[in-house]
Design an enzyme around this catalytic site. Structure first.
Site, PDB file in Angstrom:
ATOM      1  N   HIS A  36       0.823  -1.277   0.070  1.00 39.22           N
ATOM      2  CA  HIS A  36       0.102  -0.216   0.147  1.00 39.22           C
ATOM      3  C   HIS A  36       0.690   1.299   0.243  1.00 39.22           C
ATOM      4  O   HIS A  36       1.751   1.429   0.879  1.00 39.22           O
ATOM      5  CB  HIS A  36      -0.832  -0.047   1.442  1.00 39.22           C
TER       6      HIS A  36
ATOM      7  N   LYS B 164      -1.432  10.742   0.873  1.00 37.54           N
ATOM      8  CA  LYS B 164      -0.246  10.538  -0.218  1.00 37.54           C
ATOM      9  C   LYS B 164      -0.725  10.998  -1.456  1.00 37.54           C
ATOM     10  O   LYS B 164       0.145  11.411  -2.373  1.00 37.54           O
ATOM     11  CB  LYS B 164      -0.193   8.999   0.083  1.00 37.54           C
TER      12      LYS B 164
ATOM     13  N   ASP C   4      -1.836   3.702  -4.351  1.00 38.53           N
ATOM     14  CA  ASP C   4      -2.691   2.910  -3.612  1.00 38.53           C
ATOM     15  C   ASP C   4      -2.190   1.348  -3.564  1.00 38.53           C
ATOM     16  O   ASP C   4      -1.734   0.830  -2.350  1.00 38.53           O
ATOM     17  CB  ASP C   4      -4.424   2.734  -4.133  1.00 38.53           C
TER      18      ASP C   4
ATOM     19  N   ARG D 292      16.386  15.344  14.004  1.00 39.46           N
ATOM     20  CA  ARG D 292      16.373  16.482  14.493  1.00 39.46           C
ATOM     21  C   ARG D 292      17.793  17.052  13.535  1.00 39.46           C
ATOM     22  O   ARG D 292      17.518  18.466  12.949  1.00 39.46           O
ATOM     23  CB  ARG D 292      16.776  16.919  15.770  1.00 39.46           C
TER      24      ARG D 292
END
Length: 311
Positions: free
Chosen positions: A142, A163, A181, A248
């Site tokens: 997916h 998405k 998909d 980060r």
């Protein structure tokens, strides 16, 4: 063998611009993903091999071997050693000098003979790669697959995370749509490749608009039948942000294993004010820099350390 994947010779001819020298056997099935050079079979005087179920390529090497035989009769006998193994197709290049003898030898057999002006090395890059891709075993995952700057990006995330919307933004910016998909993925020579599931080919689902055809809306040149998958980007929405530790500094590289292939892995939070298509492009550039040995995070830490020591 009834369930084994195959490619017909007719499909091979449709895909590539071959000259058809002998057209018997268009329904023959190619079952093995390779271009067989049949060196041992050509040289053997006794048939001790199983039938050939791959495409056969004859070029300079085969021509050189046949030239060492003393007569055309011996050359034909050598070719018959291969033809008796019923190969589905033999592709010959300009470097193969004995096409006339081959066409005489093949008359009793249903082996298609094709000619290509491309050198054998280029045929391996194009024809062999296409056969390999089409005979590979695929697993459906997916996600949404986009090719950005030549880099295959598989977008992952929970249903409804956005998405498809991000993919639409990227296509509008000139990038290439592959699948939405349902993405069929496979391991080819330790690299991950993806293509659209047959049902969803060229289609994308955008909530509120429904099913859209990318090829019709933006042009066939904005779509591709397949793509390598170099990066996986997981999109994470607001309700999961507090549960996720995001990178980060960026000096660490993460990977995700799909079909036994390690693929670079990024996680991007979706928040108000962030244009995700720009961030996807930035992730691709960052990945490319890392492939060439440069890491922005490492460079920052080195600079930070040097400045700290001066204080």
């Amino acid at each position: 063998m009834t369930n084994q994947k195959y490619i017909t010779v007719a499909a091979l001819v449709r895909k590539f611009n071959f000259d058809v020298l002998y057209k018997e056997g268009f329904k023959n099935r190619i079952l093995i993903p390779s271009l067989n050079r049949t060196g041992i079979e050509l040289a053997s005087k006794k048939i001790v091999f199983k039938n050939i179920i791959s495409a056969v390529l004859w070029s300079n090497n085969e021509s050189r071997f046949l030239s060492q035989l003393s007569s055309d009769k011996e050359r034909m006998a050598s070719m018959l050693n291969v033809l008796r193994l019923t190969p589905p197709v033999i592709i010959v290049t300009d470097q193969f000098k004995y096409r006339d003898i081959l066409l005489k030898a093949v008359r009793k057999y249903k082996t298609t003979i094709l000619h290509s002006s491309l050198p054998s090395a280029q045929l391996y890059v194009t024809v062999a790669a296409w056969i390999n891709e089409n005979l590979a075993e695929y697993k459906t995952v997916h996600g949404t697959l986009i090719n950005v700057y030549g880099v295959g990006v598989l977008l992952e995330g929970k249903s409804g995370v956005g998405k498809s919307e991000v993919a639409m933004e990227l296509v509008k910016k000139g990038h290439i749509f592959v699948a939405d998909d349902a993405v069929d993925v496979t391991n080819l020579a330790d690299r991950l490749f993806g293509k659209p599931n047959a049902v969803a080919n060229n289609f994308i689902e955008v909530r509120g608009l429904g099913i859209l055809n990318i090829a019709r809306m933006f042009g066939i040149e904005k779509t591709a039948d397949s793509s390598n998958i170099d990066i996986i980007v997981e999109l994470i929405r607001d309700d999961n942000l507090n549960k996720t530790d995001f990178e980060r500094i960026g000096n660490k590289s993460y990977t995700k294993v799909v079909e036994k292939v390690k693929v670079s892995y990024y996680r991007l939070p979706i928040t108000s004010g962030r244009k995700m298509s720009d961030l996807i492009e930035t992730a691709v550039v960052d990945w490319k820099l890392k492939q060439h040995g440069y890491n922005s995070g490492d460079d920052y830490l080195t600079n930070f350390t040097m400045v700290s020591k001066r204080k």
